[in-house]
Design an enzyme around this catalytic site. Structure first.
Site, PDB file in Angstrom:
ATOM      1  N   GLY A  33      35.361  38.137  31.641  1.00 11.39           N
ATOM      2  CA  GLY A  33      35.778  39.530  31.513  1.00 11.39           C
ATOM      3  C   GLY A  33      34.922  40.291  30.514  1.00 11.39           C
ATOM      4  O   GLY A  33      34.490  39.742  29.500  1.00 11.39           O
ATOM      5  N   GLN A  34      34.702  41.575  30.798  1.00 10.96           N
ATOM      6  CA  GLN A  34      33.940  42.417  29.879  1.00 10.96           C
ATOM      7  C   GLN A  34      34.752  42.809  28.654  1.00 10.96           C
ATOM      8  O   GLN A  34      34.230  43.379  27.709  1.00 10.96           O
ATOM      9  CB  GLN A  34      33.436  43.661  30.616  1.00 10.96           C
ATOM     10  CG  GLN A  34      32.298  43.308  31.562  1.00 10.96           C
ATOM     11  CD  GLN A  34      31.756  44.487  32.317  1.00 10.96           C
ATOM     12  OE1 GLN A  34      32.515  45.356  32.732  1.00 10.96           O
ATOM     13  NE2 GLN A  34      30.457  44.518  32.519  1.00 10.96           N
TER      14      GLN A  34
ATOM     15  N   ASP B 126      35.850  40.691  26.566  1.00  7.33           N
ATOM     16  CA  ASP B 126      35.187  39.886  25.537  1.00  7.33           C
ATOM     17  C   ASP B 126      33.681  40.068  25.727  1.00  7.33           C
ATOM     18  O   ASP B 126      32.981  39.169  26.185  1.00  7.33           O
ATOM     19  CB  ASP B 126      35.611  38.430  25.670  1.00  7.33           C
ATOM     20  CG  ASP B 126      37.108  38.274  25.458  1.00  7.33           C
ATOM     21  OD1 ASP B 126      37.536  38.148  24.316  1.00  7.33           O
ATOM     22  OD2 ASP B 126      37.856  38.337  26.467  1.00  7.33           O
TER      23      ASP B 126
ATOM     24  N   HIS C 104      47.736  36.855  32.522  1.00  8.35           N
ATOM     25  CA  HIS C 104      48.175  38.218  32.834  1.00  8.35           C
ATOM     26  C   HIS C 104      47.291  38.732  33.960  1.00  8.35           C
ATOM     27  O   HIS C 104      46.412  38.002  34.452  1.00  8.35           O
ATOM     28  CB  HIS C 104      48.131  39.097  31.581  1.00  8.35           C
ATOM     29  CG  HIS C 104      46.858  38.965  30.787  1.00  8.35           C
ATOM     30  ND1 HIS C 104      45.653  39.442  31.242  1.00  8.35           N
ATOM     31  CD2 HIS C 104      46.605  38.377  29.586  1.00  8.35           C
ATOM     32  CE1 HIS C 104      44.722  39.183  30.347  1.00  8.35           C
ATOM     33  NE2 HIS C 104      45.262  38.530  29.338  1.00  8.35           N
TER      34      HIS C 104
ATOM     35  N   HIS D 165      43.424  38.152  33.993  1.00  7.97           N
ATOM     36  CA  HIS D 165      42.969  36.827  34.430  1.00  7.97           C
ATOM     37  C   HIS D 165      42.953  36.773  35.960  1.00  7.97           C
ATOM     38  O   HIS D 165      42.058  36.209  36.571  1.00  7.97           O
ATOM     39  CB  HIS D 165      43.905  35.729  33.905  1.00  7.97           C
ATOM     40  CG  HIS D 165      43.923  35.568  32.414  1.00  7.97           C
ATOM     41  ND1 HIS D 165      45.033  35.843  31.646  1.00  7.97           N
ATOM     42  CD2 HIS D 165      42.968  35.143  31.547  1.00  7.97           C
ATOM     43  CE1 HIS D 165      44.770  35.589  30.370  1.00  7.97           C
ATOM     44  NE2 HIS D 165      43.518  35.168  30.277  1.00  7.97           N
TER      45      HIS D 165
HETATM   46  P1  AMP Z   1      41.267  34.276  27.532  1.00  6.47           P
HETATM   47  O1  AMP Z   1      42.354  33.531  28.231  1.00  6.47           O
HETATM   48  O2  AMP Z   1      41.758  35.352  26.628  1.00  6.47           O
HETATM   49  O3  AMP Z   1      40.240  33.371  26.903  1.00  6.47           O
HETATM   50  O4  AMP Z   1      40.470  35.058  28.676  1.00  6.47           O
HETATM   51  C1  AMP Z   1      39.962  34.381  29.791  1.00  6.47           C
HETATM   52  C2  AMP Z   1      39.011  35.302  30.523  1.00  6.47           C
HETATM   53  O5  AMP Z   1      39.713  36.474  30.927  1.00  6.47           O
HETATM   54  C3  AMP Z   1      37.832  35.766  29.661  1.00  6.47           C
HETATM   55  O6  AMP Z   1      36.651  35.799  30.458  1.00  6.47           O
HETATM   56  C4  AMP Z   1      38.253  37.142  29.241  1.00  6.47           C
HETATM   57  O7  AMP Z   1      37.169  38.007  28.984  1.00  6.47           O
HETATM   58  C5  AMP Z   1      39.005  37.611  30.476  1.00  6.47           C
HETATM   59  N1  AMP Z   1      39.919  38.696  30.114  1.00  6.47           N
HETATM   60  C6  AMP Z   1      40.941  38.661  29.224  1.00  6.47           C
HETATM   61  N2  AMP Z   1      41.539  39.878  29.125  1.00  6.47           N
HETATM   62  C7  AMP Z   1      40.839  40.702  29.950  1.00  6.47           C
HETATM   63  C8  AMP Z   1      40.946  42.084  30.298  1.00  6.47           C
HETATM   64  N3  AMP Z   1      41.878  42.860  29.780  1.00  6.47           N
HETATM   65  N4  AMP Z   1      40.063  42.566  31.202  1.00  6.47           N
HETATM   66  C9  AMP Z   1      39.104  41.789  31.741  1.00  6.47           C
HETATM   67  N5  AMP Z   1      38.960  40.488  31.459  1.00  6.47           N
HETATM   68  C10 AMP Z   1      39.809  39.950  30.583  1.00  6.47           C
END
Ligand code: AMP
Length: 283
Positions: A148-149, A151, A34, A37
């Site tokens: 991302g912040q 997480d 999304h 990312h």
């Molecule tokens: P994921 O695919 O959910 O493991 O996320 C991959 C990276 O994208 C991680 O570093 C997450 O912290 C970051 N991320 C996911 N959603 C958000 C968001 N809404 N805002 C900022 N970073 C995000």
């Protein structure tokens, strides 16, 4: 854009880039991309010559009752979005490529900041995260990596691992990206029914309310938490996992906000567990 599935191929690509004097920015993800990312990719693009994104739904960070099997996946769509955002390589290994033996006999355990918040309700989660991120760093060998912040605890865990193990990579944080109505973007938002999607707004609204109270001088953690709880519990399908305010870097519990603090919450809306957070940097 190249799609690479094996560790050998990924390593040769990295070696050729490094030999050519190019810097590598790395964006680890679990896919189902999304805009958030893509904001990580945008920062990586701006700071590096090349960008690698991994797409790997990591079994080791899911608990036995969690959504590993049903986690949303769409590689074709991810490839289109990543290419449009300027990713040079997608690294998309099979689980057996990353874990020839599962579970692995070696794992990375970061202590002190993993027992609370998400680590409490998801035992073993951060060990799974730290282990796969270290493996990915060893394979991709990036100069910088982007997290991302959203997480927030994960970001602290990765920073701690990098410092403790002297890993030659710079960790770059990226601010939370939200939908227009405030909901933090997440691949898991795809699970929400339209009614649940509406209820999910309670998370960001509770955080905003906390921020307003804090700005108006309320520093008592228990009162701030009570107010957020009351807001969240207005929603019929909301079940609170945790709502906490802790020190922003040590995650030590606080009774009063006297310095940098993180307000973090995890709430189930129906079957979907959502997280969100807010940094209070001092009045
Ligand atoms: P994921 O695919 O959910 O493991 O996320 C991959 C990276 O994208 C991680 O570093 C997450 O912290 C970051 N991320 C996911 N959603 C958000 C968001 N809404 N805002 C900022 N970073 C995000």
């Amino acid at each position: 854009m190249e799609l690479i599935k094996t560790i050998d191929q990924m390593r040769s690509w990295t070696e050729s880039q490094r030999q050519a004097g190019k810097t590598i920015g790395f964006v680890p993800t679990m896919g189902y991309l999304h805009e958030a990312h893509l904001s990580l990719v945008e920062k990586a693009r701006a700071q590096n010559d090349t960008v690698v994104m991994s797409i790997f739904v990591n079994p080791m960070q899911f608990g036995p009752q969690e959504d590993f099997a049903t986690y949303p996946r769409d590689l074709d769509r991810d490839c289109r979005l990543a290419e449009g955002a300027g990713v040079d390589v997608i690294f998309h290994p099979e689980p057996g490529e990353i874990y020839p033996q599962y579970p692995p006999l070696t794992a990375v355990e970061v202590k002190g900041i993993t027992e609370c918040l998400c680590g409490k309700s998801r035992p073993g989660h951060f060990t799974g995260v730290a282990t796969v991120v270290l493996k990915l760093f060893n394979i991709v060998q990036p100069h910088r990596a982007y997290f991302g912040q959203k997480d927030y605890q994960q970001l602290l865990v990765i920073r701690q691992m990098v410092a403790d193990l002297n890993l030659p990579v710079i960790i770059e944080p990226v601010p939370i990206k939200r939908e227009e109505d405030g909901l933090a973007m997440s691949s898991r938002n795809a699970y929400l029914s339209p009614a649940e999607r509406q209820e999910a707004l309670a998370l960001s609204q509770a955080l905003q309310m906390c921020k307003n109270m804090y700005s108006n001088g309320e520093l008592r953690v228990s009162l701030l938490i009570e107010a957020m709880k009351a807001r969240i519990l207005q929603e019929p399908s909301a079940v609170i996992d945790y709502i906490e305010i802790r020190h922003a870097t040590t995650l030590a519990p606080l009774t009063e906000i006297t310095g940098p603090a993180v307000v973090a919450l995890a709430v189930r809306i129906g079957k979907t567990r959502l997280i969100d957070n807010l940094l209070l940097e001092g009045n």
